[in-house]
Design a protein around this motif. Structure first.
Motif, PDB file in Angstrom:
ATOM      1  N   SER A  68      42.117  54.797  27.533  1.00  0.00           N
ATOM      2  CA  SER A  68      41.894  55.463  26.222  1.00  0.00           C
ATOM      3  C   SER A  68      41.962  57.005  26.411  1.00  0.00           C
ATOM      4  CB  SER A  68      40.259  55.079  25.881  1.00  0.00           C
ATOM      5  OG  SER A  68      40.081  55.690  24.738  1.00  0.00           O
ATOM      6  N   GLU A  69      41.434  57.636  27.503  1.00  0.00           N
ATOM      7  CA  GLU A  69      41.455  58.750  27.603  1.00  0.00           C
ATOM      8  C   GLU A  69      42.699  59.460  27.672  1.00  0.00           C
ATOM      9  OE1 GLU A  69      39.640  63.046  28.383  1.00  0.00           O
ATOM     10  OE2 GLU A  69      38.633  61.192  27.794  1.00  0.00           O
ATOM     11  N   MET A  70      43.609  58.755  28.514  1.00  0.00           N
ATOM     12  CA  MET A  70      45.053  59.236  28.832  1.00  0.00           C
ATOM     13  C   MET A  70      45.758  59.037  27.257  1.00  0.00           C
ATOM     14  SD  MET A  70      45.860  57.004  32.065  1.00  0.00           S
ATOM     15  CE  MET A  70      45.033  57.258  33.516  1.00  0.00           C
ATOM     16  N   ARG A  71      45.500  57.902  26.604  1.00  0.00           N
ATOM     17  CA  ARG A  71      46.258  57.763  25.303  1.00  0.00           C
ATOM     18  C   ARG A  71      45.725  59.111  24.403  1.00  0.00           C
ATOM     19  NH1 ARG A  71      46.817  52.878  21.373  1.00  0.00           N
ATOM     20  NH2 ARG A  71      48.273  53.665  19.883  1.00  0.00           N
ATOM     21  N   MET A  72      44.657  59.493  24.221  1.00  0.00           N
ATOM     22  CA  MET A  72      44.263  60.551  23.568  1.00  0.00           C
ATOM     23  C   MET A  72      44.687  61.922  24.216  1.00  0.00           C
ATOM     24  SD  MET A  72      40.379  61.806  22.710  1.00  0.00           S
ATOM     25  CE  MET A  72      40.173  62.388  24.149  1.00  0.00           C
ATOM     26  N   ARG A  73      44.878  62.187  25.302  1.00  0.00           N
ATOM     27  CA  ARG A  73      45.236  63.451  25.876  1.00  0.00           C
ATOM     28  C   ARG A  73      46.735  63.721  25.811  1.00  0.00           C
ATOM     29  NH1 ARG A  73      42.761  66.367  30.487  1.00  0.00           N
ATOM     30  NH2 ARG A  73      40.548  66.489  30.071  1.00  0.00           N
TER      31      ARG A  73
ATOM     32  N   LEU B  83      57.988  56.405  35.062  1.00  0.00           N
ATOM     33  CA  LEU B  83      59.129  57.061  34.261  1.00  0.00           C
ATOM     34  C   LEU B  83      59.982  56.089  33.458  1.00  0.00           C
ATOM     35  CD1 LEU B  83      59.960  59.371  37.464  1.00  0.00           C
ATOM     36  CD2 LEU B  83      59.159  59.957  35.326  1.00  0.00           C
ATOM     37  N   GLN B  84      59.780  54.915  33.533  1.00  0.00           N
ATOM     38  CA  GLN B  84      60.668  54.027  32.538  1.00  0.00           C
ATOM     39  C   GLN B  84      59.858  53.880  31.153  1.00  0.00           C
ATOM     40  OE1 GLN B  84      63.360  52.509  33.616  1.00  0.00           O
ATOM     41  NE2 GLN B  84      63.147  53.769  35.428  1.00  0.00           N
ATOM     42  N   ILE B  85      58.613  54.506  31.402  1.00  0.00           N
ATOM     43  CA  ILE B  85      57.644  54.302  29.997  1.00  0.00           C
ATOM     44  C   ILE B  85      57.499  55.608  29.387  1.00  0.00           C
ATOM     45  CG2 ILE B  85      55.731  53.822  29.299  1.00  0.00           C
ATOM     46  CD1 ILE B  85      55.537  51.554  31.688  1.00  0.00           C
ATOM     47  N   LEU B  86      57.360  56.708  30.175  1.00  0.00           N
ATOM     48  CA  LEU B  86      56.938  58.109  29.741  1.00  0.00           C
ATOM     49  C   LEU B  86      57.979  58.983  30.200  1.00  0.00           C
ATOM     50  CD1 LEU B  86      53.038  57.801  31.206  1.00  0.00           C
ATOM     51  CD2 LEU B  86      53.767  57.305  28.827  1.00  0.00           C
ATOM     52  N   THR B  87      57.841  60.319  29.704  1.00  0.00           N
ATOM     53  CA  THR B  87      58.706  61.401  29.948  1.00  0.00           C
ATOM     54  C   THR B  87      58.070  61.964  31.216  1.00  0.00           C
ATOM     55  OG1 THR B  87      57.157  63.173  28.948  1.00  0.00           O
ATOM     56  CG2 THR B  87      58.742  61.914  27.679  1.00  0.00           C
ATOM     57  N   PRO B  88      58.916  62.724  32.139  1.00  0.00           N
ATOM     58  CA  PRO B  88      58.248  63.395  33.370  1.00  0.00           C
ATOM     59  C   PRO B  88      57.066  64.099  33.109  1.00  0.00           C
ATOM     60  CG  PRO B  88      60.612  63.418  33.348  1.00  0.00           C
ATOM     61  CD  PRO B  88      60.154  63.008  31.918  1.00  0.00           C
ATOM     62  N   GLN B  89      56.941  64.913  31.989  1.00  0.00           N
ATOM     63  CA  GLN B  89      55.914  65.597  31.626  1.00  0.00           C
ATOM     64  C   GLN B  89      54.431  65.085  31.303  1.00  0.00           C
ATOM     65  OE1 GLN B  89      58.894  65.961  30.254  1.00  0.00           O
ATOM     66  NE2 GLN B  89      59.631  68.118  30.736  1.00  0.00           N
ATOM     67  N   GLN B  90      54.995  63.774  30.687  1.00  0.00           N
ATOM     68  CA  GLN B  90      53.684  62.829  30.393  1.00  0.00           C
ATOM     69  C   GLN B  90      53.272  62.280  31.727  1.00  0.00           C
ATOM     70  OE1 GLN B  90      55.560  60.273  27.276  1.00  0.00           O
ATOM     71  NE2 GLN B  90      54.151  60.982  25.930  1.00  0.00           N
ATOM     72  N   VAL B  91      54.202  61.803  32.834  1.00  0.00           N
ATOM     73  CA  VAL B  91      53.381  61.479  33.951  1.00  0.00           C
ATOM     74  C   VAL B  91      52.678  62.397  34.367  1.00  0.00           C
ATOM     75  CG1 VAL B  91      54.270  60.643  36.224  1.00  0.00           C
ATOM     76  CG2 VAL B  91      55.741  59.853  34.106  1.00  0.00           C
ATOM     77  N   ILE B  92      53.093  63.697  34.567  1.00  0.00           N
ATOM     78  CA  ILE B  92      52.406  64.518  35.179  1.00  0.00           C
ATOM     79  C   ILE B  92      50.840  64.826  34.419  1.00  0.00           C
ATOM     80  CG2 ILE B  92      51.939  67.310  35.668  1.00  0.00           C
ATOM     81  CD1 ILE B  92      54.984  67.350  35.988  1.00  0.00           C
TER      82      ILE B  92
ATOM     83  N   LEU C 236      49.957  59.105  23.272  1.00  0.00           N
ATOM     84  CA  LEU C 236      51.005  57.979  23.490  1.00  0.00           C
ATOM     85  C   LEU C 236      51.053  57.268  22.191  1.00  0.00           C
ATOM     86  CD1 LEU C 236      49.692  57.104  27.179  1.00  0.00           C
ATOM     87  CD2 LEU C 236      51.585  58.542  26.405  1.00  0.00           C
ATOM     88  N   THR C 237      52.118  56.639  22.106  1.00  0.00           N
ATOM     89  CA  THR C 237      52.670  55.897  20.905  1.00  0.00           C
ATOM     90  C   THR C 237      52.039  54.500  21.260  1.00  0.00           C
ATOM     91  OG1 THR C 237      54.587  55.160  21.785  1.00  0.00           O
ATOM     92  CG2 THR C 237      54.616  56.960  20.421  1.00  0.00           C
ATOM     93  N   ASP C 238      51.883  53.469  20.189  1.00  0.00           N
ATOM     94  CA  ASP C 238      51.283  52.112  20.590  1.00  0.00           C
ATOM     95  C   ASP C 238      52.414  51.650  21.448  1.00  0.00           C
ATOM     96  OD1 ASP C 238      49.334  52.519  18.885  1.00  0.00           O
ATOM     97  OD2 ASP C 238      50.284  51.514  17.149  1.00  0.00           O
ATOM     98  N   GLU C 239      53.496  51.668  21.372  1.00  0.00           N
ATOM     99  CA  GLU C 239      54.465  51.003  22.207  1.00  0.00           C
ATOM    100  C   GLU C 239      54.398  51.608  23.488  1.00  0.00           C
ATOM    101  OE1 GLU C 239      58.956  50.899  23.794  1.00  0.00           O
ATOM    102  OE2 GLU C 239      58.536  52.069  22.195  1.00  0.00           O
ATOM    103  N   GLN C 240      54.434  52.757  23.993  1.00  0.00           N
ATOM    104  CA  GLN C 240      54.234  53.250  25.244  1.00  0.00           C
ATOM    105  C   GLN C 240      52.636  52.714  25.877  1.00  0.00           C
ATOM    106  OE1 GLN C 240      54.117  57.601  23.986  1.00  0.00           O
ATOM    107  NE2 GLN C 240      55.915  57.678  25.503  1.00  0.00           N
ATOM    108  N   MET C 241      51.794  52.698  24.978  1.00  0.00           N
ATOM    109  CA  MET C 241      50.254  52.136  25.575  1.00  0.00           C
ATOM    110  C   MET C 241      50.533  50.583  25.805  1.00  0.00           C
ATOM    111  SD  MET C 241      47.759  54.079  25.963  1.00  0.00           S
ATOM    112  CE  MET C 241      46.656  52.850  26.349  1.00  0.00           C
ATOM    113  N   SER C 242      51.380  50.116  25.130  1.00  0.00           N
ATOM    114  CA  SER C 242      51.401  48.313  25.494  1.00  0.00           C
ATOM    115  C   SER C 242      52.428  48.386  26.663  1.00  0.00           C
ATOM    116  CB  SER C 242      52.249  47.799  24.164  1.00  0.00           C
ATOM    117  OG  SER C 242      53.296  48.195  23.925  1.00  0.00           O
ATOM    118  N   ARG C 243      53.175  49.191  26.937  1.00  0.00           N
ATOM    119  CA  ARG C 243      54.135  49.071  28.179  1.00  0.00           C
ATOM    120  C   ARG C 243      53.149  49.678  29.407  1.00  0.00           C
ATOM    121  NH1 ARG C 243      59.449  51.709  27.128  1.00  0.00           N
ATOM    122  NH2 ARG C 243      59.920  50.775  29.247  1.00  0.00           N
TER     123      ARG C 243
END
Length: 154
Positions: free
Chosen positions: A40-45, A117-126, A48-55
């Motif tokens: 939940s915290e990651m989604r907010m910070r 990295l298949q789900i998020l951008t490199p910046q989002q992974v960081i 993230l989109t619904d699709e990214q969260m579901s993956r």
């Protein structure tokens, strides 16, 4: 009527005690709550989109489960032995097992990052790693706060 009420009054604590979760179940329940709070915290910070969260959700949960298992194995490995009573061979075997599990953890982290990295951008992974670190810091801080609080004597 009073006898029935008294009987219920005395049986209620027993019924409640019998329904309490076992420590291991309680531990799993707490881990699940922490995982959901982290997601939940990651989604907010990270916005993230619904699709990214579901993956992300199954990948993150599986990763947390595997890390917890490896950490538990290492914890058991070292906390159930007395180092002073081990022979050199036993100690070497213990240390080899520790290194093997650390190698598994390293491989797990590499695979996890590739999955992320298949789900998020490199910046989002960081950002995910930063968020995860922040959440763990908050949990440790709360744990220490609760541990320092004086307990009521009975």
């Amino acid at each position: 009527m009073n006898k029935i009420l008294m009987l219920l009054f005395f049986c209620m604590p027993i019924a409640l005690w019998a329904q309490r979760p076992l420590p291991q179940e309680r531990q799993r329940e707490l881990q699940m709550q922490m995982t959901e709070a982290s997601l939940s915290e990651m989604r907010m910070r990270l916005n993230l989109t619904d699709e990214q969260m579901s993956r992300l959700r199954p990948v993150y949960k599986q990763y947390q489960k595997k890390v917890a298992h490896l950490n538990m194995l290492n914890h058991r490995l070292f906390n159930r032995v007395n180092a002073d009573t081990l022979s050199d061979e036993q100690a070497r075997t213990l240390l080899k097992g520790y290194i093997d599990r650390e190698q598994k953890l390293y491989n797990l982290n590499k695979r996890y990052m590739n999955d992320l990295l298949q789900i998020l951008t490199p910046q989002q992974v960081i950002g995910l790693y930063q968020s995860d670190s922040f959440i763990k810091w908050k949990i440790r801080k709360e744990y220490l706060r609760r541990a320092e609080r004086p307990r009521k004597s009975k």
